[in-house]
Motif scaffolding. Structure first.
Motif: not given
Length: 82
Positions: A59-64, A66-67, A70
């Motif tokens: 999940k952390a890799r996914e959020l990074l 996405q950041a 963006s």
């Protein structure tokens, strides 16, 4: 009918999670929690179990990602006079 199907699916999910939790060693978890409790500055969050750690890491890799995706469009949205 949908509610029953959703409920069965939901119950199945919780049963699966319970089976995963039952696979761990409660004595090892207790030792880890007591170790954390004895620290001057324990972590804000503790993730117990290799499968849970992998899930949180994914999940952390996914959020990074996405950041990072963006950054170009969303990184410079402040007021021009600020």
């Amino acid at each position: 009918m949908l509610i029953n199907n959703a409920g069965n699916s939901f119950a199945g999910y919780f049963e699966e999670q319970h089976q995963r939790a039952a696979a761990g060693d409660p004595a090892k978890l207790a030792h880890a929690l007591l170790t954390l409790a004895g620290r001057d500055q324990p972590p804000l969050r503790f993730v117990a179990g290799a499968d849970a750690i992998e899930g949180v890491s994914a999940k952390a890799r996914e959020l990074l990602a996405q950041a990072d995706a963006s950054r170009e469009l969303g990184g410079d949205l402040g007021h021009a006079d600020a």
